[in-house]
Structure formats: C-alpha cells, structure tokens
Design a protein around this motif. Structure first.
Motif, PDB file in Angstrom:
ATOM      1  N   THR A  15      14.475  16.240  41.280  1.00  0.00           N
ATOM      2  CA  THR A  15      13.656  16.577  42.438  1.00  0.00           C
ATOM      3  C   THR A  15      12.202  16.741  42.014  1.00  0.00           C
ATOM      4  O   THR A  15      11.898  16.912  40.825  1.00  0.00           O
ATOM      5  N   ALA A  16      11.333  16.716  43.003  1.00  0.00           N
ATOM      6  CA  ALA A  16       9.909  16.869  42.713  1.00  0.00           C
ATOM      7  C   ALA A  16       9.613  18.212  42.067  1.00  0.00           C
ATOM      8  O   ALA A  16       8.795  18.305  41.142  1.00  0.00           O
ATOM      9  N   LEU A  17      10.271  19.257  42.511  1.00  0.00           N
ATOM     10  CA  LEU A  17      10.035  20.583  41.927  1.00  0.00           C
ATOM     11  C   LEU A  17      10.518  20.640  40.480  1.00  0.00           C
ATOM     12  O   LEU A  17       9.915  21.318  39.643  1.00  0.00           O
ATOM     13  N   GLU A  18      11.588  19.936  40.168  1.00  0.00           N
ATOM     14  CA  GLU A  18      12.051  19.889  38.773  1.00  0.00           C
ATOM     15  C   GLU A  18      11.040  19.171  37.888  1.00  0.00           C
ATOM     16  O   GLU A  18      10.833  19.565  36.738  1.00  0.00           O
ATOM     17  N   GLU A  42       7.376  16.798  50.412  1.00  0.00           N
ATOM     18  CA  GLU A  42       7.923  17.287  49.149  1.00  0.00           C
ATOM     19  C   GLU A  42       6.980  17.010  47.980  1.00  0.00           C
ATOM     20  O   GLU A  42       6.947  17.779  47.010  1.00  0.00           O
ATOM     21  N   THR A  43       6.213  15.929  48.064  1.00  0.00           N
ATOM     22  CA  THR A  43       5.191  15.672  47.047  1.00  0.00           C
ATOM     23  C   THR A  43       4.148  16.774  47.080  1.00  0.00           C
ATOM     24  O   THR A  43       3.781  17.342  46.043  1.00  0.00           O
ATOM     25  N   ALA A  44       3.656  17.083  48.267  1.00  0.00           N
ATOM     26  CA  ALA A  44       2.643  18.131  48.412  1.00  0.00           C
ATOM     27  C   ALA A  44       3.203  19.484  47.999  1.00  0.00           C
ATOM     28  O   ALA A  44       2.510  20.282  47.342  1.00  0.00           O
ATOM     29  N   ARG A  45       4.449  19.757  48.359  1.00  0.00           N
ATOM     30  CA  ARG A  45       5.057  21.048  48.015  1.00  0.00           C
ATOM     31  C   ARG A  45       5.112  21.245  46.495  1.00  0.00           C
ATOM     32  O   ARG A  45       4.782  22.308  45.983  1.00  0.00           O
ATOM     33  N   ALA A  46       5.524  20.197  45.789  1.00  0.00           N
ATOM     34  CA  ALA A  46       5.642  20.325  44.334  1.00  0.00           C
ATOM     35  C   ALA A  46       4.283  20.511  43.673  1.00  0.00           C
ATOM     36  O   ALA A  46       4.132  21.343  42.768  1.00  0.00           O
ATOM     37  N   SER A 243      17.622  12.388  48.693  1.00  0.00           N
ATOM     38  CA  SER A 243      16.976  13.341  49.588  1.00  0.00           C
ATOM     39  C   SER A 243      15.465  13.147  49.480  1.00  0.00           C
ATOM     40  O   SER A 243      14.968  12.568  48.496  1.00  0.00           O
ATOM     41  N   PRO A 244      14.682  13.611  50.462  1.00  0.00           N
ATOM     42  CA  PRO A 244      13.230  13.520  50.335  1.00  0.00           C
ATOM     43  C   PRO A 244      12.699  14.194  49.065  1.00  0.00           C
ATOM     44  O   PRO A 244      11.756  13.679  48.446  1.00  0.00           O
ATOM     45  N   ALA A 249      10.168  12.745  43.684  1.00  0.00           N
ATOM     46  CA  ALA A 249      10.098  13.036  42.248  1.00  0.00           C
ATOM     47  C   ALA A 249       9.281  12.004  41.481  1.00  0.00           C
ATOM     48  O   ALA A 249       8.492  12.357  40.592  1.00  0.00           O
ATOM     49  N   THR A 250       9.452  10.729  41.793  1.00  0.00           N
ATOM     50  CA  THR A 250       8.722   9.708  41.034  1.00  0.00           C
ATOM     51  C   THR A 250       7.235   9.756  41.352  1.00  0.00           C
ATOM     52  O   THR A 250       6.395   9.554  40.467  1.00  0.00           O
TER      53      THR A 250
END
Length: 311
Positions: A15-18, A42-46, A243-244, A249-250
């Motif tokens: 995931t992006a957060l990971e 999710e990009t912005a959140r991470a 998932s989004p 993540a990439t």
C-alpha cells in the motif's frame, strides 16, 4: 528524507502508506492532480502522512475539501490544502502555477479520463489527449521554476498499460481526419505520459528535476465510468484488481524511493521497473518500445509546446 533505491521490498500488494513508512518528508511540498477520488486520494494521504505539505489539485473544490478533511483526520498530516484545477482549461492550469509560492518537490500528474465518448475542448482538442497529456504538460512546464528551486524535484506521471493500444498519432493527434476511437485516443494519451516523463528527465535533469511514469495496476474506480456495464462487470469478475491504496503505492514509490535520472528506468509497475515487451502481458504488465522512444519523446515535447502556446 528521500530514500532512492532501485530495489525495495515492495510489490503488487503493498500500500501507499507502507511505501512511505519510515520516510520523513517534512519541509517538502507536493502537488497531486485528481486528488479527490481513487488513487489520487491515497497518493496524497501517504505523502501527507510522511510529513509533506500536500496540495490537492481538483476540479470540484467541495470534493477536494472533503478529501482534505479526511486526510487530516486519518493521519498526523500537517498542511493539506486544496486548489482548483481543470486540466481541460489551461486558464486554470496557468492560474494555479502563477499562484504557487516556494519550491515544489513532488508533482504527481495523476488525474485522468478514460474511454470517453468523443469530446473536445473549446480549442478543438480531443479531450483524453487534452486532459491526460496536454494539461499536465502545461502544468509541469509552468511550474518548472518551482520544481527547479526544490533541488531534486520529482515528477510522477500516472500512465497505464493502455499505452499499448496506440503510439502518438502525430499526423492526426485530435482525430480530425480519422473517425474517433476512444480506445486509441486513451492509448495515445497514456503513451504521451510516458514520453513526457522520459523527455522531462532529459531536458531538466541539470535543474535537479527527474521524472518517471507508471502503471498503477488494475484498480476499479470511477475512471471506468464510460465502459459498457456488462463489459465492466465481466472484467471485475475476471480481475479482482487492487485497492486504491495498493494502486497508489507505485506512484508513491516513484515519488519517494525510486532511483530516477537520465538512463534509469522510465516506467514502473508494482513498485519495480517494468520490462520492455513486444506486447502487453495479461493486459497489464510491461512497457512497449514506442513509449520509450527518445525521438518520439523529443518530437512530442515540441509539438505539445506549440499546441499549448496557441491556447
């Protein structure tokens, strides 16, 4: 702090957060287009969770404010702000760039449309090429001074395996001669994303600016709203997808951890460089040679600059 490495323990299920776990982006600014839905959120959140000052560049300001509040409440994020951007309207692109202050460390060209019916901007440009490529090209070039001021800025171009359906139609960019084909139009725009990243790195590496494109993976979001419902339902059964948060993540990997620069991979998937292939594997994997053609990249840059200069 950015950690640049070509090899990392991330993959299709990350995931992006990971990806940002352990990174400190305090003091860095990021702008994410299309950040009120899908993988943009999710990009912005991470990036915000890692400490970056994040700007959500969106068409719908109310949706953007709701997303900003969601990010603030779900993370220890500092500054998350919202700015208006309609990539089909270069006046809003130029207004956003003109209002930007300070350096810009990360630009994520994430917004996009897919397989739309035949639509055109007031300038007569085919809409998928206008939004997915020309609007982002205009934004990046207008923000060049802010990117150069960052000293190590990165541009992330969200492309797609859909680039496999078409190279750049230099003799008929906007389907003014040939009958409109939504799949070819989308494919051309996604090839343009990759070529833009390739040429941006070549032209701007001496300014400390590097770029790469990516395929986020098969993610079912509002992007597919123009698909035939039966086709979409069948594809969802065949490919459950990411998932989004996994799809983002990439993007986040390229923004923070990938080793970017002249001569480095220009297209990523599942947080790793993609293999060049003669045809897209399983409809998802690999990058075709036409998307990494340096001559086409230079030509597209020059053509794009000429086109946006008329608007």
């Amino acid at each position: 702090m950015l950690e640049t490495t070509a090899a990392a323990p991330f993959g299709a299920e990350s995931t992006a957060l990971e990806v940002v776990d352990g990174l400190d982006l305090a003091g860095r600014s990021a702008l994410v287009t299309g950040a009120s839905s899908g993988i943009g959120v999710e990009t912005a959140r991470a990036l915000a969770a890692a400490g970056a000052r994040v700007t959500l560049a969106v068409r719908d300001l109310a949706a953007g404010e709701r997303t900003a509040e969601d990010i603030r409440s779900s993370t220890d994020a500092g500054t998350v702000r919202v700015a208006h951007l309609n990539l089909a309207d270069l006046a809003t692109v130029r207004a956003l760039a003109a209002s930007w202050t300070g350096p810009l460390h990360i630009l994520v060209n994430n917004a996009g449309i897919m397989h739309t019916p035949e639509l055109r901007t007031p300038a007569g440009w085919e809409m998928q090429f206008a939004v997915n490529h020309l609007g982002h090209f205009a934004l990046a070039t207008a923000l060049h001074p802010a990117l150069a001021a960052a000293g190590g800025a990165r541009i992330v171009a969200v492309s797609s395996s859909g680039h496999g359906s078409s190279g750049i139609r230099f003799d008929d960019l906007f389907f003014e001669r040939d009958a409109y084909d939504s799949g070819l139009a989308y494919g051309q725009s996604k090839t343009a994303n990759v070529l833009f990243a390739l040429e941006a790195t070549r032209r701007w590496a001496d300014d400390g600016i590097t770029a790469a494109a990516l395929m986020p993976g098969g993610i079912w979001t509002n992007l597919q709203r123009h698909w035939d419902p039966e086709v979409l339902a069948g594809m969802k059964r065949r490919y459950p997808g990411k998932s989004p948060a996994q799809g983002a993540a990439t993007s986040v990997f390229v923004a923070t951890r990938a080793a970017l620069g002249v001569g480095t991979p220009g297209y990523y998937e599942d947080c790793h460089p993609a293999r060049m292939v003669p045809e897209i594997v399983d409809g998802i994997y690999g990058v075709l040679p036409h998307a990494l053609d340096p001559a086409a990249a230079r030509r597209l840059w020059d053509v794009s600059a000429d086109v946006i200069a008329t608007a």
